[in-house]
Design a protein around this motif. Structure first.
Motif, PDB file in Angstrom:
ATOM      1  N   LEU A 196       0.834  -1.205   0.000  1.00  0.00           N
ATOM      2  CA  LEU A 196       0.000   0.000   0.000  1.00  0.00           C
ATOM      3  C   LEU A 196       0.869   1.256   0.000  1.00  0.00           C
ATOM      4  O   LEU A 196       0.589   2.235  -0.706  1.00  0.00           O
ATOM      5  N   PHE A 197       1.929   1.228   0.771  1.00  0.00           N
ATOM      6  CA  PHE A 197       2.836   2.382   0.857  1.00  0.00           C
ATOM      7  C   PHE A 197       3.517   2.658  -0.484  1.00  0.00           C
ATOM      8  O   PHE A 197       3.660   3.812  -0.889  1.00  0.00           O
ATOM      9  N   VAL A 198       3.884   1.606  -1.196  1.00  0.00           N
ATOM     10  CA  VAL A 198       4.620   1.788  -2.452  1.00  0.00           C
ATOM     11  C   VAL A 198       3.684   2.098  -3.616  1.00  0.00           C
ATOM     12  O   VAL A 198       3.950   2.998  -4.419  1.00  0.00           O
ATOM     13  N   LEU A 199       2.580   1.349  -3.721  1.00  0.00           N
ATOM     14  CA  LEU A 199       1.724   1.446  -4.901  1.00  0.00           C
ATOM     15  C   LEU A 199       0.660   2.528  -4.813  1.00  0.00           C
ATOM     16  O   LEU A 199       0.075   2.897  -5.826  1.00  0.00           O
ATOM     17  N   ALA A 344       8.976  -2.709  -8.688  1.00  0.00           N
ATOM     18  CA  ALA A 344       8.235  -3.942  -8.417  1.00  0.00           C
ATOM     19  C   ALA A 344       9.149  -5.005  -7.826  1.00  0.00           C
ATOM     20  O   ALA A 344       8.774  -5.710  -6.876  1.00  0.00           O
ATOM     21  N   LEU A 345      10.362  -5.141  -8.366  1.00  0.00           N
ATOM     22  CA  LEU A 345      11.287  -6.147  -7.860  1.00  0.00           C
ATOM     23  C   LEU A 345      11.703  -5.855  -6.423  1.00  0.00           C
ATOM     24  O   LEU A 345      11.699  -6.751  -5.567  1.00  0.00           O
ATOM     25  N   THR A 505       5.563  -9.729 -13.157  1.00  0.00           N
ATOM     26  CA  THR A 505       6.847  -9.365 -12.554  1.00  0.00           C
ATOM     27  C   THR A 505       6.864  -9.723 -11.073  1.00  0.00           C
ATOM     28  O   THR A 505       7.847 -10.280 -10.564  1.00  0.00           O
ATOM     29  N   TYR A 506       5.790  -9.410 -10.357  1.00  0.00           N
ATOM     30  CA  TYR A 506       5.694  -9.772  -8.941  1.00  0.00           C
ATOM     31  C   TYR A 506       5.651 -11.291  -8.764  1.00  0.00           C
ATOM     32  O   TYR A 506       6.313 -11.846  -7.879  1.00  0.00           O
ATOM     33  N   ALA A 507       4.858 -11.966  -9.588  1.00  0.00           N
ATOM     34  CA  ALA A 507       4.633 -13.399  -9.408  1.00  0.00           C
ATOM     35  C   ALA A 507       5.886 -14.230  -9.672  1.00  0.00           C
ATOM     36  O   ALA A 507       6.040 -15.326  -9.105  1.00  0.00           O
ATOM     37  N   ILE A 557      -1.739  -9.143  -4.127  1.00  0.00           N
ATOM     38  CA  ILE A 557      -1.870  -7.855  -3.428  1.00  0.00           C
ATOM     39  C   ILE A 557      -1.560  -6.711  -4.379  1.00  0.00           C
ATOM     40  O   ILE A 557      -2.245  -5.671  -4.378  1.00  0.00           O
ATOM     41  N   ALA A 558      -0.530  -6.886  -5.207  1.00  0.00           N
ATOM     42  CA  ALA A 558      -0.230  -5.861  -6.214  1.00  0.00           C
ATOM     43  C   ALA A 558      -1.401  -5.701  -7.171  1.00  0.00           C
ATOM     44  O   ALA A 558      -1.742  -4.577  -7.582  1.00  0.00           O
ATOM     45  N   GLY A 559      -2.066  -6.819  -7.522  1.00  0.00           N
ATOM     46  CA  GLY A 559      -3.244  -6.738  -8.380  1.00  0.00           C
ATOM     47  C   GLY A 559      -4.384  -5.974  -7.749  1.00  0.00           C
ATOM     48  O   GLY A 559      -5.159  -5.298  -8.443  1.00  0.00           O
ATOM     49  N   MET A 560      -4.495  -6.033  -6.423  1.00  0.00           N
ATOM     50  CA  MET A 560      -5.516  -5.266  -5.716  1.00  0.00           C
ATOM     51  C   MET A 560      -5.191  -3.774  -5.686  1.00  0.00           C
ATOM     52  O   MET A 560      -6.081  -2.932  -5.778  1.00  0.00           O
TER      53      MET A 560
END
Length: 576
Positions: A196-199, A344-345, A505-507, A557-560
């Motif tokens: 949440l903080f990053v995205l 992302a990495l 990339t996350y997965a 979570i990134a998808g959310m």
């Protein structure tokens, strides 16, 4: 008899000269040491003077940034750096920081004790914690408005994927009655807050973007070394041999400089203590989990090598899960060189720390009493009397360069042999498949259909679910470098949407593949001297799957939380 006597006189004379030189050298060394001691005794405040000078210099630098209109918009990173430096300078001469932390802990325990008295039953406290975690996820994920990159129906799929992952881990848990739900709930909440903080915040994006810029700059320095050995045209080629391996070797050597000065151990110690205190895991687990994203599973296990034979099976499972759920810093720098999204990495690596703890404790709960339960300590990488201990920073850098070459060579050999072995199996499967009318029958094809539902539950765009599942299958069968290369260079993968590329990339940002399982098995058996080989072998596949699930939860979570991808460099993706 004269000649032997003459030779003996010459030897004695030479020996006397050498001894005189040694005595003279020792005398000079003692004289220099005594001279330094005299200076320190005469000027006992020299360290304070240096700290004041450094603090005044950087204060002037920071104020100049805030005062000038041209640099004021870039205030965040310099401010973070300035206050970190000032806190460190202050703590060199006072113990105010431990005092502040002790007061914060007192307030925290005072408040939580009151809440515990209001909820005397353990299940009531867990229910409240789970409710708060779910509420934070729902509010953070669904309240923001929709964008072209993020529809609420896609966020709902990603959230459902997280629920399915937790339910699946619970149903397949080794011992459901022993699950430590404090670790599970706390780890999931912490993982979501980092994302949440990053995205979703500009400050988080700026900080992690700054980290990624530093990594890219570091990669550029490695290219200069390659250019010296070859030329600039070769250095700028996107080949694995010239782009990734030199970066890995240089990064390992560079990190050894900070190892020599104790910076890496200090940073890992702070991270580890935080997770030890907040998620209630053992000291060995907290150290391994905190170190894995920075130095990899092999080196993180070395930090607790004396404890390895004493770890419980659950702790062994956790150590391996931490390694499988992330990539090491050296490999991270190399992958950034491929053009992958650095933010992302880096974010995925940080998110993997609490995620691996939560997933491992859900899949393989602790049923024994760990030796390091309630204890926290990082072992020194070198004993004072260790002959391999570097004597100066130049020797540390040299040892790091040698180790970097070994790691790069291991990566080269593993990639070559594993990919060749996979193609051997694929050739056999294709031969069988031709009799059934199935062309290109392969391990990746089989696995891509098996994990197709997982790709869907990550929140991947509907028309790209099979492509992402094919990438994940390739990553598991071969390694993440092959799948990342496919995504960046081959069609139709490089033509996927920005949302699809970011989720992929996350997965794929983890070492959960068959090759890494073999490497981990060898490393841990070496550290335990074979005494725990049966326990490692019996839990390693479970840890491999758990590591993959940890990384997949980060992707979900990134998808959310994906909202505005306009500022993200996502390589070849040009369409939304």
């Amino acid at each position: 008899m004269e000649a032997p006597r003459k030779d003996q006189d010459i030897v004695e004379k030479d020996l006397g000269v050498s001894l005189e030189k040694e005595v003279s050298t020792d005398a000079q060394s003692d004289s220099s040491r005594s001279y330094m001691l005299k200076i320190k005794s005469r000027f006992p405040w020299y360290k304070l003077a240096i700290s004041i000078f450094v603090g005044a210099f950087f204060t002037a630098w920071w104020l100049s940034i805030l005062i000038q209109d041209r640099t004021r918009p870039k205030w965040l990173i310099p401010t973070v750096f300035y206050w970190m430096l000032m806190i460190r300078l202050i703590t060199l001469h006072t113990r105010i920081l431990p005092w502040v932390f002790s007061k914060c802990q007192y307030v925290w325990y005072f408040v939580t004790e009151r809440l515990y008295k209001l909820m005397p039953q353990r299940y009531q406290r867990l229910l409240v914690g789970a409710t708060v975690t779910v509420a934070v996820m729902l509010v953070g994920g669904f309240v923001p408005t929709e964008t072209e990159f993020s529809k609420r129906q896609d966020r709902a799929v990603s959230f459902f994927g997280i629920v399915v992952a937790i339910a699946g881990l619970y149903l397949t848990s080794n011992n459901r009655s022993k699950i430590n739900w404090n670790t599970v709930i706390g780890g999931m909440l912490m993982q979501f807050i980092v994302a949440l903080f990053v995205l979703r915040t500009s400050a988080g994006y700026d900080i992690f973007n700054f980290i990624s810029v530093l990594a890219r700059e570091l990669l550029g320095f490695a290219k200069e070394g390659v250019a010296f050995l070859t030329n600039h045209d070769v250095a700028n080629m996107g080949m694995f041999f010239f782009a990734v391996l030199p970066s890995v070797a240089f990064f390992v050597a560079f990190v050894h400089i900070w190892y020599y000065f104790g910076v890496i151990q200090w940073a890992i110690g702070k991270f580890a203590y935080f997770f030890f205190w907040s998620l209630k895991v053992s000291g060995a687990e907290s150290v391994a989990a905190a170190a894995s994203p920075f130095i990899g599973i092999g080196e993180s296990a070395v930090l607790i090598k004396d404890l390895m034979p004493l770890l419980t099976k659950a702790e062994l499972h956790q150590v391996m899960t931490s390694g499988f759920s992330t990539i090491s810093g050296a490999v991270l720098v190399g992958y950034i060189g491929l053009g992958l999204n650095a933010e992302a990495l880096v974010t995925s690596c940080v998110m993997s720390i609490p995620a691996s703890l939560a997933v491992s404790k859900l899949r393989y709960p602790e049923t024994e009493e760990p030796v390091t339960a309630g204890k926290f300590q990082i072992q020194k990488s070198h004993d004072e009397n260790d002959p391999d201990k570097p004597q100066n920073v130049l020797q540390a850098f040299s040892q790091g360069a040698t180790l970097g070459i070994r790691i790069a060579g291991t990566m080269l050999a593993q990639c070559l042999c594993i990919i060749a072995l996979v193609y051997l199996f694929n050739g056999i499967l294709t031969w069988f498949g031709n009799f059934w009318g199935i062309n290109h029958f392969s391990l990746e094809l089989i696995l891509s259909y098996i994990i197709y539902p997982i790709s869907f539950l990550l929140g991947t765009p509907r028309n790209e679910v099979y492509l992402v599942s094919k990438l994940l299958a390739t990553k598991f069968i071969q390694n993440e470098y092959v799948s990342y290369t496919m995504m960046m260079t081959q069609s139709p993968y490089k033509d996927m949407s920005k949302r699809g590329i970011l989720i992929a990339t996350y997965a794929m940002c983890g070492f959960s593949n068959l090759g890494s399982m073999g490497i981990t098995l060898g490393v841990l058996n070496t550290l335990t001297q074979g005494s725990r080989s049966a326990d490692v072998a019996s839990t390693i596949f479970s840890a491999l799957i758990s590591g993959g699930i940890s990384t997949s939860i980060s992707a979900a979570i990134a998808g959310m939380l994906i909202h505005d991808l306009g500022g993200y460099n996502l390589g070849p993706a040009n369409n939304a």
